[in-house]
Design an enzyme around this catalytic site. Structure first.
Site, PDB file in Angstrom:
ATOM      1  N   SER A  52       0.854  -1.186   0.000  1.00 33.27           N
ATOM      2  CA  SER A  52       0.000   0.000   0.000  1.00 33.27           C
ATOM      3  C   SER A  52       0.894   1.242   0.000  1.00 33.27           C
ATOM      4  O   SER A  52       2.109   1.151   0.157  1.00 33.27           O
ATOM      5  CB  SER A  52      -0.894   0.001   1.237  1.00 33.27           C
ATOM      6  OG  SER A  52      -1.775  -1.092   1.195  1.00 33.27           O
ATOM      7  N   HIS A  54       0.812   3.357  -2.617  1.00 34.68           N
ATOM      8  CA  HIS A  54       0.999   3.739  -4.019  1.00 34.68           C
ATOM      9  C   HIS A  54      -0.322   4.146  -4.671  1.00 34.68           C
ATOM     10  O   HIS A  54      -0.441   4.145  -5.895  1.00 34.68           O
ATOM     11  CB  HIS A  54       1.607   2.576  -4.802  1.00 34.68           C
ATOM     12  CG  HIS A  54       2.909   2.097  -4.264  1.00 34.68           C
ATOM     13  ND1 HIS A  54       4.011   2.919  -4.167  1.00 34.68           N
ATOM     14  CD2 HIS A  54       3.289   0.893  -3.770  1.00 34.68           C
ATOM     15  CE1 HIS A  54       5.017   2.228  -3.647  1.00 34.68           C
ATOM     16  NE2 HIS A  54       4.604   1.010  -3.393  1.00 34.68           N
ATOM     17  N   HIS A 216       9.761   3.413  -3.380  1.00 36.66           N
ATOM     18  CA  HIS A 216       9.756   3.054  -1.952  1.00 36.66           C
ATOM     19  C   HIS A 216      10.855   3.791  -1.212  1.00 36.66           C
ATOM     20  O   HIS A 216      11.410   3.276  -0.242  1.00 36.66           O
ATOM     21  CB  HIS A 216      10.004   1.550  -1.764  1.00 36.66           C
ATOM     22  CG  HIS A 216       9.070   0.681  -2.498  1.00 36.66           C
ATOM     23  ND1 HIS A 216       9.434  -0.066  -3.586  1.00 36.66           N
ATOM     24  CD2 HIS A 216       7.751   0.440  -2.298  1.00 36.66           C
ATOM     25  CE1 HIS A 216       8.382  -0.742  -4.025  1.00 36.66           C
ATOM     26  NE2 HIS A 216       7.357  -0.443  -3.265  1.00 36.66           N
TER      27      HIS A 216
END
Lengths: 327, 327
Positions: A52, A54, A216
Site C-alpha cells: 500500500s 501507491h 519506496h
C-alpha cells in the site's frame, strides 16, 4: 509530518472499506485479505497488487477492461501469498489467472509462491513481471534494480483490454512479452516520501532534485540543483530517447505520473515540455496520459514512462473505454 | 519550495495545452482565452471557471453530462469578463448559458460583468453562485465569507445531468436554487498552500492543524494540536451535522476532497471515519465520493462536503454516467 490516519495498523482496512463502499454494486471486497475485485463470467482474471502507499494503484484500476482484482499489502510491503491465493479463488472462472507483478524481489517472491499454491489447487496461472524502471542502466533485463514502477499501470490497461476481448491466458502472456521489453520509466524526486511513524528515506537540499529514485524511497543516481520543469524533462526524456533510440515517424505512448504530492498543474506543465521534445524528434505521440497514477505516498516528484508501440493494437488497447475509477 | 514549472506567466497555457492534447477529439481549446470546451448540438451550455491552481477544477469536469466549458484565470485569480464572454460565444447554441460561480467577490464581479455583456449581445444567461463554505457561521446566505469551495463540483455534476436530459435554462436555475442552500463544506489544513514565487499564506506548527481554511490561503477559525483522522472527522462532521440538523433516515451525499498534497490513502481513512459517524446518526449516505476534486494547489488538508438530498432525483444526477476526465 502530520498524517491523516488513526492507528497505522488499521489504515489499509479503513481505506479499502471506504473505497469499496464508494463503488458498491460495481466492486466487491474481501476485507480480511485486503482484496478489491469483481466477478467476471468468463475470460482470464487479471490480478495485481503490492504494498500500500501507491494509491490509486492498484485498486483504482479494478473494473471491466482492466484488473479483475487487486491485493494490498502493508505500507510499501507486498501481500502474503495466502492473500494472493484468496484473490485467485475469488476470481478464477476456469479461464485462468494472470498475475501482473512489479519487479521487486519481495513482490516476485510472494507472487511466485502464490502461483505455486494456486497451481497445486488446479488453477492455471501465468505471471508477468513489469520491470520498466531504467534508472540503473543494467543490461540484465530482470536485474533486481530494474524495478516495476508507473509503467505497470499501462500494462494493466493493455492486458485488461486483451482479456476483455477474450484472449486466452497463453495469448496474454505472449502479448505481455511483446510490449514489456519496450516499456521504460524514469523518475525524479523533489522530496522524499515520508510514511507515518517513519523518517524520510533521503534528504534533499532546499533547491535539490534527485534523478532515478524508486517508489519506496530508493535513492536515485544523481542529485542536481533544480532550475525548471524543462530541465527535468530534458534529463528524463533524453535517457528514454537513448534507450529507445527514437527514430522519426515511430509511434509511442507516454505516461506522466505525479508521485504523490505534485500539483496537477505542474504535472501538465512538465507534460508540455515532453510534448515539445517529442515534436523536435518527429516521433508520434499516439497516446498520452498525465496524472497521479502510481504514487510514492506523499513524494513530491514526477516520472516519465515511454512505451514504443510496436503494434497499432497497443494504441487501441490504451484508448479503449474502461470501467475503472482512476484510469 | 520547488515547483515544476518554467516561466510562471506561461504555466497555465502549457497546462491547458497538454490537457487538451490528451483529450483531443473529445474536447477543444481556445488557448488565447484559456478555455476548454466542447460543442453541444442542443441544451443549455454550462460554464464554470475561476483562478488556476485548483486543478482538476474546473477543466477536469468538462464533458458530456457535466460542464460545457471552463475558463481559467491566473493562479488564484478569476478570468476576465472578455474570456468568459468568449466561452459563451463558443458554446451557446441558442438554448442559453448557465454560469456556475464560486462565491468570491472578484469571481462574482467578473462573471456578473460577462453576463451583462453576453446579454447585451443577445445571449440568454443565468448565474448560479455556490456558497457552500460554512467556516464562518454567518446567517446571511450570500455573505462574502460564505465562499464557494469543493461543493461546486457537486453543483457541476447535478446541473450537468439536468442539462444533459434537456432541462431549460429557467428550469436549471430553479433546480440550483433548490439544492445549493443545502450544500455545506468545511475544510482543515495541515499545511498552507505555497504558490510559485510566493510565500506561504499562513504558518502552522509541526503538529498543528487549522480548521475552516479557504482554498486561496484564507485563514481558518481555530488552530489545534493534531491527533488523528478521527479528531478531524469529528470536528468537520459535527459542524455540518449541526447546520443540517441531521435526523435519522434522512438522505445525504458526501464529498471528501483532498486539498492537493494529501495522499489518497489518508483521504480514504478520513472517509471511513465520516462513514462511521453517519452510521451512528442513522442517516443514509446515498452517494459518497473521495478524491482530489478541487484543490488548493499543494495544500496538505481535506474538506468535507455534505449535501442534503431533498429530492431523489439529485442522487440519480450524482450517480449518472459522465464523460469528464476527473469526476
Amino acid at each position: 509530518m502530520k498524517h491523516i490516519i488513526n492507528d497505522k495498523k488499521i489504515a489499509i482496512e479503513a481505506m479499502l472499506h471506504s473505497y469499496q463502499f464508494e463503488h458498491q454494486g460495481r466492486l466487491s471486497i474481501d476485507l480480511k485479505d485486503h482484496i478489491i475485485y469483481y466477478k467476471k463470467d468468463s475470460g482470464v482474471s487479471l490480478i495485481s497488487g503490492g504494498g500500500s502507499g501507491h494509491e490509486p494503484a492498484h485498486f483504482g484500476y479494478v473494473g471491466k477492461g482492466m484488473l479483475t482484482a487487486s491485493v494490498n499489502g502493508a505500507l510499501f510491503t507486498p501481500p502474503y501469498p495466502d492473500r494472493i491465493m484468496r484473490a485467485v479463488e475469488l476470481t478464477d472462472n476456469g479461464d485462468g489467472v494472470l498475475f501482473i507483478v512489479k519487479n521487486f524481489a519481495s513482490d516476485v517472491e510472494m507472487f511466485t509462491e502464490a502461483k505455486k499454491r494456486a497451481e497445486a489447487s488446479g488453477h492455471k496461472v501465468e505471471m508477468v513481471i513489469v520491470c520498466d524502471d531504467v534508472s540503473v542502466e543494467n543490461k540484465d533485463t530482470y536485474s533486481k534494480r530494474k524495478r516495476g514502477v508507473a509503467g505497470t499501470v499501462l500494462a494493466h490497461k493493455i492486458l485488461g483490454y486483451f482479456s476483455q476481448i477474450g484472449k486466452s491466458l497463453t495469448e496474454l502472456k505472449v502479448i505481455a512479452d511483446e510490449f514489456i521489453p519496450h516499456l521504460y520509466t524514469l523518475g525524479v524526486a523533489l522530496s522524499s516520501a515520508e510514511l507515518p511513524n517513519t523518517d524520510r528515506f533521503f534528504s534533499l537540499g532546499e533547491n535539490e532534485v534527485y534523478y532515478g529514485i524508486g517508489i519506496h524511497g530508493e535513492k536515485g543516481y544523481r542529485k542536481e540543483s533544480f532550475e525548471s520543469s524543462e530541465q527535468l524533462a530534458i534529463e528524463l526524456y533524453n535517457k528514454l530517447k537513448k534507450l529507445h533510440q527514437f527514430k522519426q515517424g515511430e509511434h509511442y505512448a507516454f505516461l506522466i505520473n505525479g508521485l504523490g504530492a505534485t500539483p496537477l498543474l505542474e504535472q501538465y506543465v512538465f507534460t508540455h515540455d515532453i510534448q515539445r521534445l517529442a515534436v523536435l524528434d518527429k516521433i508520434n505521440i499516439d497516446f498520452i496520459k498525465t496524472g497521479t497514477q502510481l504514487s510514492s505516498y506523499n513524494m513530491q516528484g514526477i516520472s516519465l514512462t515511454c512505451l514504443k508501440l510496436t503494434d497499432p493494437l497497443f494504441e487501441i488497447a490504451l484508448q479503449a473505454d474502461v470501467d475503472a475509477s482512476h484510469w
